[in-house]
Design a protein around this motif. Sequence first.
Motif, PDB file in Angstrom:
ATOM      1  N   GLY A  50       0.774  -1.454  -0.076  1.00 22.03           N
ATOM      2  CA  GLY A  50       0.099   0.645   0.076  1.00 22.03           C
ATOM      3  C   GLY A  50       1.076   1.055  -0.387  1.00 22.03           C
ATOM      4  N   ASP A  51       0.109   2.052  -0.529  1.00 22.08           N
ATOM      5  CA  ASP A  51       1.451   3.740  -0.547  1.00 22.08           C
ATOM      6  C   ASP A  51       1.479   4.065   0.916  1.00 22.08           C
ATOM      7  OD1 ASP A  51      -1.674   3.768   0.186  1.00 22.08           O
ATOM      8  OD2 ASP A  51      -1.845   6.231  -0.210  1.00 22.08           O
ATOM      9  N   GLY A  52       0.688   3.661   2.016  1.00 27.30           N
ATOM     10  CA  GLY A  52       0.782   3.923   3.335  1.00 27.30           C
ATOM     11  C   GLY A  52       2.553   2.811   3.575  1.00 27.30           C
ATOM     12  N   SER A  53       2.489   2.077   3.537  1.00 26.99           N
ATOM     13  CA  SER A  53       3.554   0.768   3.495  1.00 26.99           C
ATOM     14  C   SER A  53       5.101   1.057   3.122  1.00 26.99           C
ATOM     15  CB  SER A  53       3.259  -0.246   4.177  1.00 26.99           C
ATOM     16  OG  SER A  53       2.841  -0.906   4.526  1.00 26.99           O
ATOM     17  N   LEU A  93       2.477  -1.247  -6.402  1.00 30.39           N
ATOM     18  CA  LEU A  93       2.132  -0.018  -5.316  1.00 30.39           C
ATOM     19  C   LEU A  93       0.455   0.693  -5.905  1.00 30.39           C
ATOM     20  CD1 LEU A  93       4.397   2.590  -3.868  1.00 30.39           C
ATOM     21  CD2 LEU A  93       2.099   3.108  -4.304  1.00 30.39           C
ATOM     22  N   PHE A  94      -0.278  -0.162  -4.307  1.00 28.39           N
ATOM     23  CA  PHE A  94      -1.001   0.258  -4.805  1.00 28.39           C
ATOM     24  C   PHE A  94      -1.883   1.944  -3.748  1.00 28.39           C
ATOM     25  CE2 PHE A  94      -3.405  -3.931  -6.522  1.00 28.39           C
ATOM     26  CZ  PHE A  94      -2.358  -5.026  -5.871  1.00 28.39           C
ATOM     27  N   ASP A  95      -2.226   2.534  -4.351  1.00 30.11           N
ATOM     28  CA  ASP A  95      -1.996   3.414  -4.002  1.00 30.11           C
ATOM     29  C   ASP A  95      -3.594   4.286  -3.811  1.00 30.11           C
ATOM     30  OD1 ASP A  95      -2.003   6.859  -3.312  1.00 30.11           O
ATOM     31  OD2 ASP A  95      -1.051   7.439  -5.123  1.00 30.11           O
ATOM     32  N   ASN A  96      -4.022   4.112  -2.586  1.00 27.59           N
ATOM     33  CA  ASN A  96      -5.666   4.095  -2.244  1.00 27.59           C
ATOM     34  C   ASN A  96      -5.575   5.687  -1.147  1.00 27.59           C
ATOM     35  OD1 ASN A  96      -4.230   3.438   0.227  1.00 27.59           O
ATOM     36  ND2 ASN A  96      -6.215   2.092   0.223  1.00 27.59           N
ATOM     37  N   SER A  97      -4.295   6.409  -1.652  1.00 29.39           N
ATOM     38  CA  SER A  97      -3.579   7.844  -1.215  1.00 29.39           C
ATOM     39  C   SER A  97      -4.645   7.412   0.390  1.00 29.39           C
ATOM     40  CB  SER A  97      -4.502   9.085  -1.750  1.00 29.39           C
ATOM     41  OG  SER A  97      -3.669  10.501  -0.833  1.00 29.39           O
ATOM     42  N   GLY A  98      -3.828   7.002   1.350  1.00 25.90           N
ATOM     43  CA  GLY A  98      -4.990   6.526   2.627  1.00 25.90           C
ATOM     44  C   GLY A  98      -4.036   5.854   3.258  1.00 25.90           C
ATOM     45  N   PHE A  99      -4.192   6.105   4.553  1.00 23.39           N
ATOM     46  CA  PHE A  99      -3.976   4.211   5.751  1.00 23.39           C
ATOM     47  C   PHE A  99      -5.646   3.660   5.876  1.00 23.39           C
ATOM     48  CE2 PHE A  99      -0.223   6.976   8.573  1.00 23.39           C
ATOM     49  CZ  PHE A  99       0.096   6.640   7.949  1.00 23.39           C
ATOM     50  N   GLY A 100      -5.735   3.306   4.348  1.00 24.40           N
ATOM     51  CA  GLY A 100      -7.176   3.094   4.424  1.00 24.40           C
ATOM     52  C   GLY A 100      -7.703   2.211   4.859  1.00 24.40           C
ATOM     53  N   CYS A 101      -6.953   0.452   5.389  1.00 21.27           N
ATOM     54  CA  CYS A 101      -7.947  -0.195   6.131  1.00 21.27           C
ATOM     55  C   CYS A 101      -8.172   0.931   7.911  1.00 21.27           C
ATOM     56  CB  CYS A 101      -7.100  -1.660   6.396  1.00 21.27           C
ATOM     57  SG  CYS A 101      -5.264  -1.562   6.885  1.00 21.27           S
TER      58      CYS A 101
HETATM   59 MG   LIG Z   1      -3.218   3.615   1.506  1.00 18.74          MG
END
Ligand SMILES: [Mg+2]
Length: 636
Positions: A491-494, A516-524
């Motif tokens: 993820g983008d955060g990691s 890299l899966f970028d959802n612009s955030g700490f999604g989970c």
């Molecule tokens: Mg993310």
Amino acid sequence: MGKTRLTTAQALIKFLNQQYIHVDGEEFPFVEGIFSVFGHGNVLGIGQALEQDPGHLKVFQGKNEQGMALAAMAYSKQMLRQKIYAVTTSVGPGSANLVTAAGTALANNIPMLLLPGDTFASRQPDPVLQQVEQEYSAAVTTNDALKPVSRYWDRITRPEQLLSSLIRAFEVMTDPGKAGPVTICLAQDVEGEAYDYDEEFFERRVHYLDRKAPVERELKGAAEMIKASKKPLILVGGGAKYSEARDILVALSEKHSIPLVETQAGKATVESTYKNNLGGMGVTGTLAANKAARQADLIIGIGTRYTDFVTSSKTAFNFETAKFLNINVSRMQAYKMDAFQVVADAKTTLEQLAPLLDGYESEFGQTIAELKQEWNAERDRLSKVTFTRENFEPEIRNHFSQEVLNEYADVLNTELAQTTALIAVNDTIDPGSTIIASAGSLPGDVQRIWNSTVANTYNVEYGYSCMGYEVSGALGVKLANPDKEVYSLVGDGSFLMLHSELITAIQYGKKINVVLFDNSGFGCINNLQMGNGMGTYFTEFRTHDNKVLNIDYAKVAEGYGAKTYRVNTIEQLKVALEDAKKQEVSTLIEIKVLPKTMTEGYDSWWNVGVAEVSNKEGIQQAFESRKQKLETAKQY
Ligand SMILES: [Mg+2]
Ligand SMILES: Cc1ncc(C[n+]2csc(CCOP(=O)(O)OP(=O)(O)O)c2C)c(N)n1
Ligand SMILES: O=C1C[C@@H](O)[C@H](O)[C@@H](O)C1=O
């Protein structure tokens, strides 16, 4: 007795070169190499010893101590705990950076040898640069922080202490029931001090990874329990994978119609496509596995720690009726769930159990096929999620309004759902490639929907769920499997937290692929807070004036020298993956995905610490529903 005069560090390196492991009739060196970040705490000691004579050890320069130690851990995990890379660091901050990695290896039972530098044994220059200088004790240094996260910990303040310390270290690392991180702190003056070591200390030593057989009482008890059960279920844990129990698991499952379900560490012991394999179990599990678990009257836990994610915080089974049978090399793990304990190797136990089960057939019958079919249909649905600008129902519902989802789609310029992108990756890369994941929403998605069709191609660390394992781990896996492609699913955060070893991979021509899966955030975590009545609070990546961040990660990796791709559609993703396969250099594929499009649920529950009092109705409701759920949970 012959003596050889060496510094402590020279003796250490010489000893590491002579450690062999014996597994199922084969013997090979246990220590493959060493990762280093040199500073004043290790360069003139271990650094000098390696410069003079590294022996067979491959030496790599890491970029971040945590990163290189996580790479070492992933290497050992991928090698099924049969080989390691040691890790040498400087003193103070360099060794403090190891703490997270040691915790990760400990939670996952992975052997690792950490060799941090320490303050002067003589204390002459105190406080040496980077010494914390505790007022209450000069004997306490930063390295004491490694004690709670080490399986064995020692400090070398005299050269001869190395003799007994190293023997203990290798005994621990090569015992499957105890395997974990070993920390040997080396006082920096002592690293360079000479001593007349007995020559026999450096003779080739063989550590036997013997398969402990079950005793007759255990076998008889296990066979009786299985025969008395109507619906037994095999929970395949990491211990089954490290024991290489695939063939006997399939044989037993096939012959007696016993469904298999998997933990994160156990996944890819048996291929996902095997007809009786119902996939991941628990919070990040499949509906098929979770439904089968509720029906089961006997859980045969093989090499599992029964973490909260596996047991849905002890609500996944019918505790009124279900019994537990644990096969584990660790006595501590075998005791869990009030189980009947078989403290032995998984493969050997199952092989010896097989003849005792002749004629037995579970009552699962057609249910296994039906559950598998139902889950396959769900996976198929998840592979085709299509975003719409109106009335879109993401997997995680009722958190973000359509307006917010459209905002993300606009800023990130994407309409991709994470599940759909992930399945496209699964379908496009070679089945023999290994994937790495660890934190965020991706471990849940891969445990549910990633089809591992080749054994040991799933290197997911979910004992510590350490952000940063993903990219670091990919380097370790590449060292373990140099002829195969490895894919870090991150993820983008990691990625932002730690990706230093991408540079190490590029530097040494060890090709890794970062997806890299970028959802612009700490999604989970955003899902977790909103799912428990909170608002969205410091988990989206937004600017001071509330705009969604759009980071060009491809450009970052390009700067390091990676071949990069930016993808916003499935077609672009497939083209990028195909092209990445052809590259010799490391690659990074940046996929912009929409938030809330990861998987969740499937009849599972996770016990989290919800506020007991709050001014928000949503939180009050979450607290009440947790209280009710806890009434149905096993207490311990
Ligand atoms: Mg993310
Ligand atoms: C070292 C570390 N710090 C904090 C956490 C807590 N944590 C778990 S997932 C997560 C966010 C992950 O974000 P990202 O990688 O973007 O994944 P996403 O959930 O968006 O898919 C955080 C902060 C952790 N697991 N590890
Ligand atoms: O706190 C966490 C929540 C999980 O969903 C996530 O996968 C994990 O990384 C974590 O630390």
